[in-house]
Design a protein around this motif. Structure first.
Motif, PDB file in Angstrom:
ATOM      1  N   MET A 175      75.145 -15.110  34.169  1.00 29.02           N
ATOM      2  CA  MET A 175      73.937 -15.302  33.883  1.00 29.02           C
ATOM      3  C   MET A 175      72.426 -15.321  34.901  1.00 29.02           C
ATOM      4  O   MET A 175      72.371 -14.612  34.975  1.00 29.02           O
ATOM      5  CB  MET A 175      73.649 -15.532  32.621  1.00 29.02           C
ATOM      6  CG  MET A 175      72.279 -15.959  32.018  1.00 29.02           C
ATOM      7  SD  MET A 175      71.732 -17.924  32.881  1.00 29.02           S
ATOM      8  CE  MET A 175      70.623 -17.707  31.841  1.00 29.02           C
TER       9      MET A 175
ATOM     10  N   VAL B  92      71.350  -6.599  29.677  1.00 24.76           N
ATOM     11  CA  VAL B  92      72.318  -7.291  28.386  1.00 24.76           C
ATOM     12  C   VAL B  92      73.539  -6.851  28.031  1.00 24.76           C
ATOM     13  O   VAL B  92      73.774  -6.203  28.692  1.00 24.76           O
ATOM     14  CB  VAL B  92      71.158  -6.824  27.386  1.00 24.76           C
ATOM     15  CG1 VAL B  92      71.596  -7.970  26.524  1.00 24.76           C
ATOM     16  CG2 VAL B  92      69.942  -7.084  27.807  1.00 24.76           C
ATOM     17  N   GLY B  99      75.313 -13.665  28.503  1.00 27.25           N
ATOM     18  CA  GLY B  99      73.345 -13.127  28.780  1.00 27.25           C
ATOM     19  C   GLY B  99      72.259 -14.842  28.713  1.00 27.25           C
ATOM     20  O   GLY B  99      71.668 -14.213  28.942  1.00 27.25           O
ATOM     21  N   THR B 100      73.207 -15.503  27.960  1.00 29.75           N
ATOM     22  CA  THR B 100      72.358 -16.762  27.949  1.00 29.75           C
ATOM     23  C   THR B 100      73.209 -18.117  28.686  1.00 29.75           C
ATOM     24  O   THR B 100      74.327 -17.965  28.546  1.00 29.75           O
ATOM     25  CB  THR B 100      72.140 -16.997  26.820  1.00 29.75           C
ATOM     26  OG1 THR B 100      73.465 -16.870  25.765  1.00 29.75           O
ATOM     27  CG2 THR B 100      70.915 -15.998  26.347  1.00 29.75           C
ATOM     28  N   THR B 165      68.761 -12.434  24.839  1.00 29.50           N
ATOM     29  CA  THR B 165      69.237 -12.306  25.814  1.00 29.50           C
ATOM     30  C   THR B 165      68.137 -10.749  26.299  1.00 29.50           C
ATOM     31  O   THR B 165      67.570 -10.631  27.066  1.00 29.50           O
ATOM     32  CB  THR B 165      70.282 -11.965  26.101  1.00 29.50           C
ATOM     33  OG1 THR B 165      71.560 -12.991  25.337  1.00 29.50           O
ATOM     34  CG2 THR B 165      70.694 -11.364  27.663  1.00 29.50           C
TER      35      THR B 165
END
Ligand code: ADP
Ligand code: MG
Lengths: 296, 266
Positions: A175, B92, B99-100, B165
Motif C-alpha cells: 500500500m 484499490v 489498501g490501508t 481505500t
C-alpha cells in the motif's frame, strides 16, 4: 527481611541500569514494532556506540561530541543492515547477524584494543552531576530526563509527514508503494534510526560503567525484546505514546525483576537463561492460548 | 501530438511470462494493447487466470513487463518504479486488508493518500484544514467514518476498509484509477455500497478508470468501455456504443464465439 533489604540496596542501581538499557530497548522496539522487520543489529551497534564514545573521550573530545558521533555510527550500521537486506535480498535477521559480526572487528579497530577504560575522563555524569559521577539515584534522574527528551523527539518525529510515512511502510509495504512512498529508503532510514538509538544506549552505558568493551552487546537484543514485551503487557500498544513508553517502562521493570531475583540468591550468570525463557513464554503464549481454547 | 489529445494511458503490446523456460512457464500477458481516453471508465472481464490482475500489476509497476510500452502524458513509464507511477495512478486491491495501513488511524491513512506521489517533510503529518476535507469525503460514504478519524483502521470491517481505500485512491485526483475486483471479497450489502461509492467518485471528476470485475451485471451496468481478456490477450474491446447494446447473455455468447474461433484457428 534480609531479602527485602538486599533488594532495597540494589534498588537505586537497578533503576539506573534500567534507564541505561531503555535506549537500546527503544532501538529494538523500532524494527520489531514500527517497521515489522525483525533485526538483531543492536547487538553490534550497542558496543559500537560505546567504542566510539570511549575512543573519542580518550582522544580528548567532550561527551556530547562522543554521543553525536556514536549516533552517526549507529545510523550507518543500521542502514548497512537495511541495504544488505534490500539490495541483496538477504533476510533481515541474517543481514543483522552479518553486520554485527563485522562490527565486532570494527569495534576493536575503533578502540585499537578490545576495551577502553574511561575512568579518568569527563562523562555526562561527571559534568552534569558531580566529579565522582553522582549517586545512582541522581544518575537515574538524569537518565530519565534524557529518556523523556528522546521519547518526546521520537513521538514528534513519528507524527511528521515522514514519520507517518515510515509507520505506514512498516504496516503495509504494498500500500505504501502504491501511495508513492519509496519504501526501501524508508526502511534504510528506519533501521538507521534504530541503530542511532542502540548506539546512543551503548555510549550511555560506556559512561555509566566507565569503560567500553567489545563484548558489551552480548544479550542486549533479548534484554531489549524482553523489555518491550514486558512494557507492552503493562502499558499496552493502542496508541503511539504507549508503544513508545512500553520499552522504557519495560526496561525499568525488567531490572527490578532482576534485582529481586538477585536478592533471592539467583546466580547472575543464570539471568540470560531466565530472560530467554521469559521471551520464549511470551512468544509462545498466543499459540498456547489458542490450543487451550480449542481443547475447551 | 497535442497534449490535450494524449490518451490518459496507452498500453502497447505488453508481454509478461512467469517462470520462463521452466515447466511452470506461464504466459500471463501475450501482447496487450489499448488506449484509454481521459474520462473513460473501462470494465475488464475475463475468466480466472486470464491475466487481469497481472495487467493491473504491470500498469502499477508491481510486476515488470518483459516487453512493450506503457505511455502516459507522452512519456514511457514501463521502467518507472511503483512509487514513481503513484504520481499518476492509484489503486484499490481485491483484498480489503491490502489498501490501508492497519496500525495507523483513519486520518493518518488519509494523510498518506493526500500526499500521494509528493515529497514528505518534517512538517506535522496532518494539518487542521485537512481534517475538514477528510471529514467531508468520508461523509459521502454514509458509513459514519467521519466521526472516527482517530480510530485505528484495524477496528474497521472489510467493507469499511475498502470504502476508505477507495476514498484514499481518489483523495488526490489520479490520472488513472485501477480497481481489481475490489468488491469481490465483500458481503453483498458492503459490495453494493462500495460499488455505489465507486460510481460517485469516478463520475464526480470524470476519472479515467480501469475496473476488473467478476460480476457480469456490473460489467453491463457500469462503465463506458469494455475489455474482455482471455489467456493474456484482449479478445473483445467494446466502445461505449457497442457496450450499451450488450447484455450478460450476449457477452457470454461473444466469449464462447471468440474462444471457439481461436481453438479452430490454432
Ligand atoms: N507472481 C506470479 N508467479 C507465477 N505465476 C503467476 C503470478 N501471478 C499470476 N500468475 C499466473 O498468471 C496467470 C494470470 O494470473 P492473474 O493475472 O492473476 O489472473 P486473473 O485474470 O484471474 O486476475 C495465472 O495463470 C496465474 O497463475
Ligand atoms: Mg485477479
Amino acid at each position: 527481611m534480609e531479602i527485602l533489604s538486599t533488594y532495597l540496596n540494589l534498588l537505586p542501581v537497578s533503576l539506573a541500569q534500567g534507564a541505561v538499557y531503555a535506549f537500546v530497548a527503544l532501538g529494538v522496539m523500532i524494527p520489531f514494532r514500527v517497521l515489522s522487520l525483525p533485526d538483531l543489529t543492536s547487538e553490534g551497534t550497542f558496543p559500537l556506540g560505546g567504542a566510539v564514545l570511549a575512543t573519542l573521550l580518550a582522544a580528548g573530545f567532550n561527551p556530547v561530541a562522543g554521543l553525536l558521533v556514536a549516533i552517526g555510527a549507529g545510523i550507518l550500521a543500521g542502514g548497512a543492515t537495511a541495504l544488505i537486506h534490500l539490495l541483496l535480498k538477504i533476510p533481515s535477521l541474517l543481514a543483522g547477524i552479518i553486520v554485527l559480526t563485522m562490527l565486532f572487528s570494527i569495534n576493536i579497530r575503533i578502540m585499537g584494543k578490545p576495551n577502553t577504560a574511561i575512568f579518568n575522563y569527563e562523562t555526562i555524569f561527571t559534568e552534569l552531576l558531580n566529579a565522582d559521577g553522582g549517586a545512582p539515584l541522581s544518575q537515574f534522574a538524569l537518565l530519565m530526563a534524557i529518556i523523556l527528551g528522546v521519547c518526546g523527539l521520537l513521538f514528534w518525529f513519528l507524527h511528521t509527514e515522514i514519520g507517518v510515512a515510515l509507520r505506514s511502510v512498516g504496516a503495509n509495504q504494498m500500500m505504501s508503494r502504491a501511495q508513492g512512498l519509496p519504501t526501501k529508503w524508508y526502511i534504510v532510514g528506519g533501521l538507521g534510526l534504530a541503530g542511532a538509538l542502540s548506539a546512543f544506549g551503548g555510549a550511555i552505558m560506556a559512561q555509566f560503567q566507565s569503560y567500553a568493551d567489545v563484548t558489551m552487546g552480548a544479550g542486549v537484543l533479548i534484554i531489549g525484546l524482553a523489555s518491550t514485551i514486558l512494557g507492552e503487557a503493562l502499558v499496552g500498544t493502542k496508541t503511539l505514546v504507549r508503544q513508545i513508553a512500553a520499552p522504557v517502562v519495560g526496561a525499568l521493570v525488567y531490572f527490578q525483576v532482576v534485582a529481586v531475583a538477585l536478592a533471592l540468591g539467583m546466580e547472575p550468570s543464570d539471568l540470560r537463561l531466565l530472560t530467554g525463557i521469559f521471551v520464549l513464554c511470551t512468544l509462545a503464549a498466543p499459540l498456547i492460548a489458542k490450543r487451550v481454547a480449542r481443547m475447551r | 501530438m497535442d497534449e490535450s489529445t494524449y490518451p490518459a494511458i496507452r498500453v502497447e503490446d505488453i508481454r509478461r511470462t512467469f517462470h520462463p523456460g521452466t515447466v511452470q512457464e506461464k504466459k500471463a500477458l501475450r501482447g496487450v494493447s489499448f488506449d484509454l481516453r481521459p474520462g473513460e471508465f473501462a470494465v475488464v472481464i475475463g475468466s480466472n487466470g486470464a491475466g487481469k490482475s497481472t495487467l493491473l500489476n504491470a500498469l502499477a509497476g508491481e510486476i515488470p513487463v518483459d516487453s512493450g510500452r506503457i505511455v502516459a502524458n507522452g512519456t514511457e513509464i514501463q521502467n518507472w518504479p511503483v512509487h514513481r507511477r503513484a504520481r499518476l495512478m492509484s489503486r484499490v486491491f481485491q483484498d480489503p486488508m491490502m489498501g490501508t495501513a492497519a496500525a495507523l488511524t483513519i486520518e493518518e491513512n488519509l494523510s498518506i493518500a493526500a500526499r500521494r506521489g509528493q515529497r514528505r517533510s518534517l512538517r506535522f503529518g496532518i494539518r487542521k484544514s485537512e481534517r475538514e476535507a477528510f471529514r467531508a469525503k468520508l461523509e459521502m460514504l454514509g458509513l459514519g467514518l467521519e466521526n472516527r478519524l482517530s480510530d485505528r483502521v484495524d477496528l474497521l470491517s472489510g467493507g469499511q476498509r475498502q470504502s476508505l481505500t477507495l476514498v484514499m485512491a481518489t483523495l488526490k485526483q489520479p490520472q488513472l484509477l485501477l480497481l481489481d475486483e475490489h468488491t469481490a471479497a465483500l458481503d453483498p450489502r458492503a459490495a453494493a455500497l462500495v460499488m455505489r461509492a465507486t460510481t460517485e467518485v469516478v463520475h464526480e471528476n470524470a476519472t479515467t478508470t480501469l475496473m476488473v470485475t467478476h460480476n457480469m451485471s456490473h460489467a453491463i451496468e457500469f462503465g463506458n468501455r469494455l475489455l474482455m481478456i482471455h489467456e493474456g490477450k484482449v479478445i473483445l474491446d467494446a466502445s461505449a456504443e457497442e457496450k450499451s447494446k450488450l447484455t450478460a447473455g450476449s457477452l457470454v455468447d461473444r466469449f464462447h464465439d471468440v474462444v471457439s474461433d481461436r481453438m479452430v484457428l490454432s
